[in-house]
Design an enzyme around this catalytic site. Structure first.
Site, PDB file in Angstrom:
ATOM      1  N   HIS A  63      29.097  40.008   0.790  1.00 44.12           N
ATOM      2  CA  HIS A  63      30.568  39.874   0.830  1.00 44.12           C
ATOM      3  C   HIS A  63      31.101  40.430   2.157  1.00 44.12           C
ATOM      4  CE1 HIS A  63      34.692  40.620  -1.219  1.00 44.12           C
ATOM      5  NE2 HIS A  63      34.783  41.214  -0.044  1.00 44.12           N
ATOM      6  N   GLU A  64      30.592  41.596   2.576  1.00 41.27           N
ATOM      7  CA  GLU A  64      31.096  42.216   3.811  1.00 41.27           C
ATOM      8  C   GLU A  64      30.640  41.439   5.053  1.00 41.27           C
ATOM      9  OE1 GLU A  64      33.423  44.266   3.485  1.00 41.27           O
ATOM     10  OE2 GLU A  64      33.058  44.619   1.359  1.00 41.27           O
TER      11      GLU A  64
ATOM     12  N   CYS B  49      38.493  42.473  -3.486  1.00 35.95           N
ATOM     13  CA  CYS B  49      38.486  42.716  -2.047  1.00 35.95           C
ATOM     14  C   CYS B  49      39.735  43.513  -1.700  1.00 35.95           C
ATOM     15  CB  CYS B  49      38.491  41.376  -1.312  1.00 35.95           C
ATOM     16  SG  CYS B  49      38.490  41.527   0.473  1.00 35.95           S
ATOM     17  N   LEU B  50      39.578  44.520  -0.848  1.00 40.54           N
ATOM     18  CA  LEU B  50      40.743  45.331  -0.469  1.00 40.54           C
ATOM     19  C   LEU B  50      41.772  44.488   0.285  1.00 40.54           C
ATOM     20  CD1 LEU B  50      38.951  48.643   0.562  1.00 40.54           C
ATOM     21  CD2 LEU B  50      40.208  48.168  -1.550  1.00 40.54           C
TER      22      LEU B  50
ATOM     23  N   HIS C 260      32.879  38.644   5.795  1.00 36.88           N
ATOM     24  CA  HIS C 260      34.113  39.015   6.510  1.00 36.88           C
ATOM     25  C   HIS C 260      33.931  38.888   8.026  1.00 36.88           C
ATOM     26  CE1 HIS C 260      37.046  40.370   3.581  1.00 36.88           C
ATOM     27  NE2 HIS C 260      36.182  41.160   2.981  1.00 36.88           N
TER      28      HIS C 260
ATOM     29  N   GLN D  76      38.916  43.670   8.576  1.00 38.58           N
ATOM     30  CA  GLN D  76      39.940  43.992   7.576  1.00 38.58           C
ATOM     31  C   GLN D  76      40.918  45.055   8.074  1.00 38.58           C
ATOM     32  OE1 GLN D  76      36.775  44.427   4.326  1.00 38.58           O
ATOM     33  NE2 GLN D  76      38.568  43.815   3.163  1.00 38.58           N
TER      34      GLN D  76
ATOM     35  N   GLY E 166      33.284  48.495  -0.276  1.00 37.36           N
ATOM     36  CA  GLY E 166      32.882  47.909   0.994  1.00 37.36           C
ATOM     37  C   GLY E 166      34.105  47.651   1.845  1.00 37.36           C
TER      38      GLY E 166
END
Ligand SMILES: [Zn+2]
Length: 174
Positions: A136-137, A94-95, A140, A51, A46
């Site tokens: 989760h996304e 998470c990236l 963000h 991000q 994701g």
């Protein structure tokens, strides 16, 4: 398509609330494609626009496993319409918080409404990993990271380690 640099925590840009997309057209579609390519390359399951420093309510997810056909979902203005009372715990990463993982408890199922890459209004009932990933996304887009769902002690530890890693990286000769 282009690979976009991913912002890592701690960074004030990851704590901001993103603006809704007015229309899904060329620029947004390009952003969605770039997010998909960046997510697949990372690799991750994701990625949300903030991000990569774009404060718009756009995200992509793809929970296809290695060896499976990629199946990315592109979403603009995603909105959770319903969440199950039943919760599920997944180890999240998470990236933007590379190499850190923690168990996070979230609703096991959710119903989401969003605009797809063609600007079509769609609804999706997600469960399990996909439900976790979408929630989760969406977090963000509101400046919330998965570490905001765990204890302050553990969050502090992870963020301090990330800060240290950043400083080390900056100190290294290019
Ligand atoms: Zn993330």
């Amino acid at each position: 398509m282009a690979l976009l640099p991913i912002i890592t925590a701690p960074d004030p840009r990851l704590k901001l609330k993103c603006k809704p997309v007015v229309r899904v057209e060329g620029e947004i579609r390009r952003l969605m494609d770039d997010l998909v390519e960046t997510m697949h390359t990372a690799p991750g399951i994701g990625l949300a626009a903030p991000q990569v420093g774009v404060l718009k309510r756009v995200l992509v997810v793809d929970i296809a496993k290695e060896g499976e056909e990629p199946a990315p979902l592109r979403m603009a203005n995603p909105e959770v319409l319903w969440r199950s009372d039943e919760l599920a715990s997944f180890e999240e990463g998470c990236l933007s918080l590379p190499d850190h993982y923690a168990d996070v408890l979230r609703p096991r199922e959710c119903r989401v409404r969003y605009l797809d890459e063609h600007g079509e209004l769609r609804e999706l009932v997600a469960e399990g990993l996909l439900a976790t990933c979408i929630q989760h996304e969406i977090d963000h887009l509101d400046g919330v990271l998965f570490v905001d769902h765990i204890s302050a002690l553990k969050r502090g530890m992870i963020l301090r380690k990330l800060q240290k890693a950043k400083k080390l990286k900056e100190a290294l000769p290019a």
